[in-house]
Design a protein around this motif. Structure first.
Motif, short mmCIF file in Angstrom:
data_model
loop_
_atom_site.label_atom_id
_atom_site.label_comp_id
_atom_site.label_asym_id
_atom_site.label_seq_id
_atom_site.Cartn_x
_atom_site.Cartn_y
_atom_site.Cartn_z
N LEU A 67 -6.35 -1.85 -6.82
CA LEU A 67 -5.61 -0.46 -6.35
C LEU A 67 -5.39 0.44 -7.26
CD1 LEU A 67 -2.80 -2.01 -3.72
CD2 LEU A 67 -4.93 -0.50 -3.19
N ARG A 68 -4.73 0.09 -8.60
CA ARG A 68 -4.51 0.71 -9.63
C ARG A 68 -5.81 1.60 -10.41
NH1 ARG A 68 -0.93 -3.44 -11.04
NH2 ARG A 68 1.17 -2.87 -10.43
N LEU B 240 -2.45 5.52 -3.97
CA LEU B 240 -2.62 4.12 -4.45
C LEU B 240 -1.82 3.54 -5.50
CD1 LEU B 240 -6.62 4.51 -4.28
CD2 LEU B 240 -5.10 3.14 -2.57
N ASP B 241 -1.31 4.36 -6.47
CA ASP B 241 -0.49 3.97 -7.45
C ASP B 241 0.84 3.71 -6.99
OD1 ASP B 241 -1.84 3.78 -9.97
OD2 ASP B 241 -1.65 5.79 -10.29
N ALA B 242 1.30 4.61 -5.96
CA ALA B 242 2.71 4.50 -5.16
C ALA B 242 2.59 3.23 -4.51
CB ALA B 242 3.04 5.42 -4.52
N THR B 243 1.39 2.79 -3.72
CA THR B 243 1.47 1.58 -3.05
C THR B 243 1.49 0.41 -3.84
OG1 THR B 243 0.29 2.70 -1.24
CG2 THR B 243 -0.07 0.40 -1.53
N PHE C 113 -3.96 4.99 4.49
CA PHE C 113 -3.80 5.89 3.47
C PHE C 113 -4.37 7.17 3.81
CE2 PHE C 113 -4.74 2.11 0.93
CZ PHE C 113 -3.73 1.88 0.06
N GLN C 114 -2.93 8.19 3.96
CA GLN C 114 -3.37 9.63 4.35
C GLN C 114 -4.42 10.15 3.37
OE1 GLN C 114 0.46 11.70 4.32
NE2 GLN C 114 1.21 10.40 6.00
N GLY C 115 -4.46 9.94 1.98
CA GLY C 115 -5.43 10.40 1.09
C GLY C 115 -6.74 10.01 1.40
#
Length: 158
Positions: free
Chosen positions: A68-69, A109-112, A132-134
């Motif tokens: 994810l990162r 993604l980072d926040a997740t 993911f909204q993004g």
């Protein structure tokens, strides 16, 4: 607020406007061709899509978080590359939307990954889907570019 501070703020604001105007004026001369822009968009899309595919193939919780990162980093780098490339005449709004969506997705993604890192492993193993909204924003931006004639596929599903 004292008059001296107001004057300094005003001078700073005028200076910022002049710097932005100079940047926009000089950047306008360096617009890519539609073909070069299309190639840049396809490259950015492919990199993000490949990173997403790798993420979906994770087999351990640590792999999920690491990937994810990584996908977040790839998404932001793709945004930076497109921002540096610029847009051809007539695609400013669509190009800006794509760059913003890619950056938003990277941050999302980072926040997740950050939120999931403290979850106990058995819970993380049971996560079956994330929304993911993004991702949706990127798809919309790519769709808008497709409507304007840019030949780019949508992201693959995650």
């Amino acid at each position: 607020m004292n008059p001296g501070r107001i004057l300094l703020l005003f001078i700073g604001a005028v200076g910022a406007v002049l710097v932005i105007a100079a940047f926009v004026a000089t950047r306008g001369e360096e617009r890519p061709s539609r073909a070069d822009y299309e190639a840049g968009v396809v490259s950015a899309r492919d990199r993000v899509s490949d990173a997403l595919s790798l993420t979906t193939q994770s087999t351990t919780p640590n792999q999920v978080l690491d990937r994810l990162r990584l996908t977040a980093q790839v998404s932001r780098e793709a945004a930076d590359d497109l921002d540096e490339l610029g847009t051809p005449e007539g695609l400013d709004e669509e190009g800006a939307q794509l760059v913003a969506a890619l950056r938003f997705f990277g941050d999302e993604l980072d926040a997740t990954a950050e939120a999931l890192k403290d979850i106990r492993e058995p819970v993380l193993k049971r996560v079956e889907g994330l929304n993911f909204q993004g991702y949706t924003r990127i798809q919309r931006a790519l769709g808008a570019l497709r409507k304007k004639g840019i030949q780019v596929p949508l992201l693959t599903g995650y």
